[in-house]
Design a protein around this motif. Structure first.
Motif, PDB file in Angstrom:
ATOM      1  N   TYR A  60       0.839  -1.194   0.000  1.00 43.40           N
ATOM      2  CA  TYR A  60       0.000   0.000   0.000  1.00 43.40           C
ATOM      3  C   TYR A  60       0.879   1.252   0.000  1.00 43.40           C
ATOM      4  O   TYR A  60       2.041   1.214   0.382  1.00 43.40           O
ATOM      5  CB  TYR A  60      -0.908   0.029   1.236  1.00 43.40           C
ATOM      6  CG  TYR A  60      -1.985  -1.010   1.203  1.00 43.40           C
ATOM      7  CD1 TYR A  60      -3.193  -0.757   0.561  1.00 43.40           C
ATOM      8  CD2 TYR A  60      -1.807  -2.236   1.821  1.00 43.40           C
ATOM      9  CE1 TYR A  60      -4.192  -1.708   0.539  1.00 43.40           C
ATOM     10  CE2 TYR A  60      -2.802  -3.199   1.797  1.00 43.40           C
ATOM     11  CZ  TYR A  60      -3.992  -2.930   1.159  1.00 43.40           C
ATOM     12  OH  TYR A  60      -4.966  -3.875   1.135  1.00 43.40           O
ATOM     13  N   SER A  65      -5.625   6.320   3.579  1.00 42.02           N
ATOM     14  CA  SER A  65      -6.490   6.830   4.641  1.00 42.02           C
ATOM     15  C   SER A  65      -6.897   5.709   5.584  1.00 42.02           C
ATOM     16  O   SER A  65      -7.235   4.604   5.164  1.00 42.02           O
ATOM     17  CB  SER A  65      -7.747   7.466   4.048  1.00 42.02           C
ATOM     18  OG  SER A  65      -7.411   8.604   3.310  1.00 42.02           O
ATOM     19  N   PHE A  67      -9.630   5.066   8.679  1.00 38.15           N
ATOM     20  CA  PHE A  67     -10.851   5.594   9.281  1.00 38.15           C
ATOM     21  C   PHE A  67     -11.106   4.876  10.600  1.00 38.15           C
ATOM     22  O   PHE A  67     -10.437   3.896  10.924  1.00 38.15           O
ATOM     23  CB  PHE A  67     -12.037   5.374   8.333  1.00 38.15           C
ATOM     24  CG  PHE A  67     -11.794   5.915   6.955  1.00 38.15           C
ATOM     25  CD1 PHE A  67     -11.953   7.263   6.687  1.00 38.15           C
ATOM     26  CD2 PHE A  67     -11.389   5.074   5.915  1.00 38.15           C
ATOM     27  CE1 PHE A  67     -11.732   7.768   5.416  1.00 38.15           C
ATOM     28  CE2 PHE A  67     -11.165   5.571   4.645  1.00 38.15           C
ATOM     29  CZ  PHE A  67     -11.334   6.924   4.396  1.00 38.15           C
ATOM     30  N   ASN A  69     -14.481   3.325  12.998  1.00 38.72           N
ATOM     31  CA  ASN A  69     -15.926   3.100  13.068  1.00 38.72           C
ATOM     32  C   ASN A  69     -16.481   3.738  14.347  1.00 38.72           C
ATOM     33  O   ASN A  69     -15.736   4.357  15.118  1.00 38.72           O
ATOM     34  CB  ASN A  69     -16.271   1.609  12.945  1.00 38.72           C
ATOM     35  CG  ASN A  69     -15.838   0.785  14.136  1.00 38.72           C
ATOM     36  OD1 ASN A  69     -15.534   1.293  15.215  1.00 38.72           O
ATOM     37  ND2 ASN A  69     -15.804  -0.527  13.960  1.00 38.72           N
ATOM     38  N   TYR A  75     -10.026   1.149  10.438  1.00 38.68           N
ATOM     39  CA  TYR A  75     -10.169   0.347   9.230  1.00 38.68           C
ATOM     40  C   TYR A  75      -9.751   1.179   8.021  1.00 38.68           C
ATOM     41  O   TYR A  75      -9.634   2.404   8.110  1.00 38.68           O
ATOM     42  CB  TYR A  75     -11.603  -0.164   9.061  1.00 38.68           C
ATOM     43  CG  TYR A  75     -12.622   0.920   8.760  1.00 38.68           C
ATOM     44  CD1 TYR A  75     -12.976   1.224   7.450  1.00 38.68           C
ATOM     45  CD2 TYR A  75     -13.225   1.639   9.784  1.00 38.68           C
ATOM     46  CE1 TYR A  75     -13.903   2.217   7.170  1.00 38.68           C
ATOM     47  CE2 TYR A  75     -14.144   2.637   9.511  1.00 38.68           C
ATOM     48  CZ  TYR A  75     -14.482   2.923   8.209  1.00 38.68           C
ATOM     49  OH  TYR A  75     -15.392   3.907   7.929  1.00 38.68           O
ATOM     50  N   MET A  76      -9.514   0.503   6.908  1.00 39.21           N
ATOM     51  CA  MET A  76      -9.193   1.181   5.650  1.00 39.21           C
ATOM     52  C   MET A  76     -10.439   1.162   4.785  1.00 39.21           C
ATOM     53  O   MET A  76     -11.372   0.417   5.047  1.00 39.21           O
ATOM     54  CB  MET A  76      -8.070   0.450   4.910  1.00 39.21           C
ATOM     55  CG  MET A  76      -6.792   0.399   5.684  1.00 39.21           C
ATOM     56  SD  MET A  76      -5.465  -0.440   4.791  1.00 39.21           S
ATOM     57  CE  MET A  76      -6.253  -1.649   3.806  1.00 39.21           C
ATOM     58  N   GLY A  77     -10.441   1.952   3.742  1.00 38.85           N
ATOM     59  CA  GLY A  77     -11.563   1.964   2.815  1.00 38.85           C
ATOM     60  C   GLY A  77     -11.624   0.712   1.958  1.00 38.85           C
ATOM     61  O   GLY A  77     -12.604   0.451   1.294  1.00 38.85           O
ATOM     62  N   LYS A  78     -10.570  -0.106   1.969  1.00 33.52           N
ATOM     63  CA  LYS A  78     -10.522  -1.334   1.183  1.00 33.52           C
ATOM     64  C   LYS A  78     -10.862  -2.515   2.080  1.00 33.52           C
ATOM     65  O   LYS A  78     -10.595  -2.496   3.262  1.00 33.52           O
ATOM     66  CB  LYS A  78      -9.130  -1.519   0.579  1.00 33.52           C
ATOM     67  CG  LYS A  78      -8.730  -0.369  -0.310  1.00 33.52           C
ATOM     68  CD  LYS A  78      -7.349  -0.579  -0.869  1.00 33.52           C
ATOM     69  CE  LYS A  78      -6.987   0.580  -1.754  1.00 33.52           C
ATOM     70  NZ  LYS A  78      -6.492   0.199  -3.032  1.00 33.52           N
ATOM     71  N   ASN A  79     -11.421  -3.563   1.502  1.00 31.83           N
ATOM     72  CA  ASN A  79     -11.826  -4.725   2.294  1.00 31.83           C
ATOM     73  C   ASN A  79     -10.912  -5.926   2.113  1.00 31.83           C
ATOM     74  O   ASN A  79     -11.293  -7.038   2.439  1.00 31.83           O
ATOM     75  CB  ASN A  79     -13.261  -5.114   1.939  1.00 31.83           C
ATOM     76  CG  ASN A  79     -14.254  -4.115   2.442  1.00 31.83           C
ATOM     77  OD1 ASN A  79     -14.044  -3.486   3.466  1.00 31.83           O
ATOM     78  ND2 ASN A  79     -15.344  -3.937   1.723  1.00 31.83           N
TER      79      ASN A  79
END
Length: 115
Positions: A60, A65, A67, A69, A75-79
């Motif tokens: 990465y 970014s 974030f 919850n 968490y990241m914006g990717k799963n």
């Protein structure tokens, strides 16, 4: 696959702390600077710095970014990569996985002669 990174903040110099600040987000910098105790600041800074180190090793970009919850879990914006941070005493740890993951470390606080 699970990857775990950990770091002992006890011997961190002022230079190393300031260098780690360059790795973390502006929000994390603000949060870290609000702590009264230096060790709390170090745990805050190195928690995110370890996350970013692990993410770099996974390919990465440095500025991805992160974030939080409603419960404060990062968490990241990717799963495709999940991670969790834990800290206690002088230790900060981060675990990474392809699935949801949690990690928890604890500081030993009892006297062995008592227990």
């Amino acid at each position: 696959m699970i990857e775990i990174y950990y770091f002992d903040i006890e011997s961190i110099s002022e230079y190393q702390l300031q260098k780690a600040y360059s790795w973390i987000s502006e929000d994390r910098k603000k949060k870290a600077r609000r702590y009264k105790f230096r060790d709390d600041e170090k745990r805050c800074v190195f928690g995110e710095a370890l996350v970013r180190y692990g993410l770099l090793k996974k390919g990465y970009e440095k500025d991805i970014s992160i974030f939080h919850n409603s419960f404060g879990k990062p968490y990241m914006g990717k799963n495709d990569t999940f991670f969790n941070i834990s800290h206690a005493g002088n230790w900060v740890s981060v675990a990474f996985s392809d699935d949801e993951i949690g990690i928890d470390i604890e500081k030993k606080i009892y006297d062995e002669d008592v227990c």
